[in-house]
Design a protein around this motif. Structure first.
Motif, PDB file in Angstrom:
ATOM      1  N   GLN A  27       0.867  -1.171   0.000  1.00 10.14           N
ATOM      2  CA  GLN A  27       0.000   0.000   0.000  1.00 10.14           C
ATOM      3  C   GLN A  27       0.901   1.218   0.000  1.00 10.14           C
ATOM      4  O   GLN A  27       1.838   1.297   0.795  1.00 10.14           O
ATOM      5  CB  GLN A  27      -0.882  -0.016   1.233  1.00 10.14           C
ATOM      6  N   PHE A  28       0.635   2.148  -0.892  1.00  9.63           N
ATOM      7  CA  PHE A  28       1.457   3.348  -1.009  1.00  9.63           C
ATOM      8  C   PHE A  28       0.621   4.549  -0.586  1.00  9.63           C
ATOM      9  O   PHE A  28      -0.470   4.764  -1.105  1.00  9.63           O
ATOM     10  CB  PHE A  28       1.968   3.502  -2.444  1.00  9.63           C
ATOM     11  N   VAL A  29       1.117   5.299   0.372  1.00  6.68           N
ATOM     12  CA  VAL A  29       0.385   6.442   0.933  1.00  6.68           C
ATOM     13  C   VAL A  29       1.295   7.671   0.948  1.00  6.68           C
ATOM     14  O   VAL A  29       2.516   7.541   0.956  1.00  6.68           O
ATOM     15  CB  VAL A  29      -0.133   6.135   2.360  1.00  6.68           C
ATOM     16  N   PRO A  30       0.712   8.875   0.979  1.00  2.57           N
ATOM     17  CA  PRO A  30       1.543  10.079   1.021  1.00  2.57           C
ATOM     18  C   PRO A  30       2.318  10.178   2.331  1.00  2.57           C
ATOM     19  O   PRO A  30       1.838   9.768   3.376  1.00  2.57           O
ATOM     20  CB  PRO A  30       0.538  11.229   0.920  1.00  2.57           C
ATOM     21  N   GLU A  31       3.495  10.728   2.235  1.00  2.62           N
ATOM     22  CA  GLU A  31       4.327  10.970   3.412  1.00  2.62           C
ATOM     23  C   GLU A  31       4.344  12.476   3.633  1.00  2.62           C
ATOM     24  O   GLU A  31       3.474  13.178   3.128  1.00  2.62           O
ATOM     25  CB  GLU A  31       5.718  10.375   3.141  1.00  2.62           C
ATOM     26  N   TYR A  32       5.295  12.997   4.324  1.00  3.95           N
ATOM     27  CA  TYR A  32       5.335  14.404   4.736  1.00  3.95           C
ATOM     28  C   TYR A  32       5.266  15.404   3.579  1.00  3.95           C
ATOM     29  O   TYR A  32       4.473  16.319   3.582  1.00  3.95           O
ATOM     30  CB  TYR A  32       6.584  14.652   5.587  1.00  3.95           C
ATOM     31  N   GLY A  33       6.128  15.246   2.590  1.00  2.00           N
ATOM     32  CA  GLY A  33       6.203  16.218   1.500  1.00  2.00           C
ATOM     33  C   GLY A  33       5.624  15.685   0.207  1.00  2.00           C
ATOM     34  O   GLY A  33       5.328  14.506   0.079  1.00  2.00           O
ATOM     35  N   ALA A  34       5.472  16.560  -0.787  1.00  2.00           N
ATOM     36  CA  ALA A  34       4.893  16.168  -2.076  1.00  2.00           C
ATOM     37  C   ALA A  34       5.787  15.190  -2.837  1.00  2.00           C
ATOM     38  O   ALA A  34       5.353  14.577  -3.794  1.00  2.00           O
ATOM     39  CB  ALA A  34       4.654  17.418  -2.923  1.00  2.00           C
ATOM     40  N   TRP A  35       7.012  15.058  -2.438  1.00  2.00           N
ATOM     41  CA  TRP A  35       7.953  14.170  -3.120  1.00  2.00           C
ATOM     42  C   TRP A  35       8.113  12.850  -2.375  1.00  2.00           C
ATOM     43  O   TRP A  35       8.868  11.984  -2.809  1.00  2.00           O
ATOM     44  CB  TRP A  35       9.310  14.845  -3.272  1.00  2.00           C
ATOM     45  N   MET A  36       7.436  12.678  -1.252  1.00  2.00           N
ATOM     46  CA  MET A  36       7.644  11.505  -0.403  1.00  2.00           C
ATOM     47  C   MET A  36       6.473  10.533  -0.486  1.00  2.00           C
ATOM     48  O   MET A  36       5.322  10.942  -0.502  1.00  2.00           O
ATOM     49  CB  MET A  36       7.832  11.930   1.047  1.00  2.00           C
ATOM     50  N   ILE A  37       6.808   9.251  -0.502  1.00  2.00           N
ATOM     51  CA  ILE A  37       5.806   8.183  -0.518  1.00  2.00           C
ATOM     52  C   ILE A  37       6.187   7.168   0.550  1.00  2.00           C
ATOM     53  O   ILE A  37       7.356   6.787   0.669  1.00  2.00           O
ATOM     54  CB  ILE A  37       5.767   7.479  -1.889  1.00  2.00           C
ATOM     55  N   GLU A  38       5.214   6.733   1.297  1.00  2.00           N
ATOM     56  CA  GLU A  38       5.445   5.672   2.283  1.00  2.00           C
ATOM     57  C   GLU A  38       4.850   4.385   1.730  1.00  2.00           C
ATOM     58  O   GLU A  38       3.706   4.364   1.287  1.00  2.00           O
ATOM     59  CB  GLU A  38       4.789   6.014   3.614  1.00  2.00           C
ATOM     60  N   ALA A  39       5.626   3.333   1.769  1.00  2.00           N
ATOM     61  CA  ALA A  39       5.161   2.022   1.316  1.00  2.00           C
ATOM     62  C   ALA A  39       5.003   1.118   2.541  1.00  2.00           C
ATOM     63  O   ALA A  39       5.936   0.961   3.319  1.00  2.00           O
ATOM     64  CB  ALA A  39       6.162   1.414   0.344  1.00  2.00           C
ATOM     65  N   THR A  40       3.822   0.569   2.692  1.00  2.00           N
ATOM     66  CA  THR A  40       3.544  -0.311   3.826  1.00  2.00           C
ATOM     67  C   THR A  40       3.005  -1.638   3.314  1.00  2.00           C
ATOM     68  O   THR A  40       2.435  -1.703   2.223  1.00  2.00           O
ATOM     69  CB  THR A  40       2.507   0.319   4.780  1.00  2.00           C
ATOM     70  N   PRO A  41       3.153  -2.706   4.095  1.00  2.00           N
ATOM     71  CA  PRO A  41       2.571  -3.979   3.676  1.00  2.00           C
ATOM     72  C   PRO A  41       1.046  -3.880   3.696  1.00  2.00           C
ATOM     73  O   PRO A  41       0.474  -3.208   4.559  1.00  2.00           O
ATOM     74  CB  PRO A  41       3.054  -4.981   4.718  1.00  2.00           C
ATOM     75  N   LYS A  42       0.401  -4.516   2.744  1.00  2.00           N
ATOM     76  CA  LYS A  42      -1.055  -4.476   2.693  1.00  2.00           C
ATOM     77  C   LYS A  42      -1.657  -5.255   3.860  1.00  2.00           C
ATOM     78  O   LYS A  42      -2.658  -4.871   4.435  1.00  2.00           O
ATOM     79  CB  LYS A  42      -1.546  -5.056   1.372  1.00  2.00           C
ATOM     80  N   ARG A  43      -1.010  -6.342   4.218  1.00  2.00           N
ATOM     81  CA  ARG A  43      -1.474  -7.174   5.335  1.00  2.00           C
ATOM     82  C   ARG A  43      -0.586  -6.885   6.548  1.00  2.00           C
ATOM     83  O   ARG A  43       0.632  -7.012   6.476  1.00  2.00           O
ATOM     84  CB  ARG A  43      -1.362  -8.648   4.934  1.00  2.00           C
ATOM     85  N   PRO A  44      -1.175  -6.490   7.668  1.00  2.00           N
ATOM     86  CA  PRO A  44      -0.349  -6.147   8.836  1.00  2.00           C
ATOM     87  C   PRO A  44       0.362  -7.365   9.425  1.00  2.00           C
ATOM     88  O   PRO A  44      -0.090  -8.501   9.269  1.00  2.00           O
ATOM     89  CB  PRO A  44      -1.359  -5.572   9.826  1.00  2.00           C
ATOM     90  N   TYR A  45       1.452  -7.088  10.085  1.00  2.00           N
ATOM     91  CA  TYR A  45       2.167  -8.142  10.788  1.00  2.00           C
ATOM     92  C   TYR A  45       1.416  -8.484  12.066  1.00  2.00           C
ATOM     93  O   TYR A  45       0.722  -7.651  12.634  1.00  2.00           O
ATOM     94  CB  TYR A  45       3.590  -7.702  11.134  1.00  2.00           C
ATOM     95  N   THR A  46       1.596  -9.706  12.512  1.00  2.00           N
ATOM     96  CA  THR A  46       0.979 -10.140  13.763  1.00  2.00           C
ATOM     97  C   THR A  46       2.076 -10.302  14.808  1.00  2.00           C
ATOM     98  O   THR A  46       3.220  -9.988  14.558  1.00  2.00           O
ATOM     99  CB  THR A  46       0.233 -11.472  13.572  1.00  2.00           C
ATOM    100  N   GLY A  47       1.749 -10.830  15.941  1.00  2.00           N
ATOM    101  CA  GLY A  47       2.738 -11.014  16.995  1.00  2.00           C
ATOM    102  C   GLY A  47       3.459 -12.344  16.917  1.00  2.00           C
ATOM    103  O   GLY A  47       4.188 -12.702  17.840  1.00  2.00           O
ATOM    104  N   TYR A  48       3.276 -13.070  15.822  1.00  2.00           N
ATOM    105  CA  TYR A  48       3.907 -14.395  15.695  1.00  2.00           C
ATOM    106  C   TYR A  48       5.302 -14.282  15.094  1.00  2.00           C
ATOM    107  O   TYR A  48       5.582 -13.418  14.259  1.00  2.00           O
ATOM    108  CB  TYR A  48       3.043 -15.315  14.827  1.00  2.00           C
ATOM    109  N   THR A  49       6.171 -15.183  15.498  1.00  2.00           N
ATOM    110  CA  THR A  49       7.548 -15.153  14.990  1.00  2.00           C
ATOM    111  C   THR A  49       7.610 -15.441  13.497  1.00  2.00           C
ATOM    112  O   THR A  49       8.555 -15.016  12.835  1.00  2.00           O
ATOM    113  CB  THR A  49       8.434 -16.160  15.748  1.00  2.00           C
ATOM    114  N   SER A  50       6.620 -16.112  12.946  1.00  2.96           N
ATOM    115  CA  SER A  50       6.620 -16.388  11.507  1.00  2.96           C
ATOM    116  C   SER A  50       6.586 -15.083  10.698  1.00  2.96           C
ATOM    117  O   SER A  50       7.079 -15.035   9.571  1.00  2.96           O
ATOM    118  CB  SER A  50       5.437 -17.273  11.131  1.00  2.96           C
ATOM    119  N   ASP A  51       6.031 -14.029  11.272  1.00  2.00           N
ATOM    120  CA  ASP A  51       6.004 -12.750  10.577  1.00  2.00           C
ATOM    121  C   ASP A  51       7.384 -12.108  10.479  1.00  2.00           C
ATOM    122  O   ASP A  51       7.612 -11.269   9.605  1.00  2.00           O
ATOM    123  CB  ASP A  51       5.042 -11.778  11.252  1.00  2.00           C
TER     124      ASP A  51
END
Length: 79
Positions: A27-51
């Motif tokens: 998932q790509f979302v805006p960051e602080y400035g017009a030139w910045m992009i934040e990329a995050t995983p679409k599926r969140p991590y869990t508390g399991y070590t497999s993540d």
């Protein structure tokens, strides 16, 4: 600095929508400035070590996808 963050972000999110359920997503979302992009995983991590095994693979995937949307003379510095 290339001020086309929104353009790149829209292209990346469009590609993610088209290729929706094919494995790990981003998932790509805006960051602080017009030139910045934040990329995050679409599926969140869990508390399991497999993540923990997903973290580096996900970071590499997001970086690789980001680079496909950049122009020939553009770079994406990472912090």
């Amino acid at each position: 600095i290339a001020l086309r963050g929104k353009e790149v972000m829209d292209e990346l999110n469009r590609k993610e929508t088209i290729n929706g359920n094919k494995g790990e997503g981003c998932q790509f979302v805006p960051e602080y400035g017009a030139w910045m992009i934040e990329a995050t995983p679409k599926r969140p991590y869990t508390g399991y070590t497999s993540d923990l095994l997903r973290v580096e693979r996900s970071m590499r995937l997001r970086r690789k996808r980001m680079l496909t949307a950049l122009g020939e003379n553009e770079v994406a510095p990472t912090m």
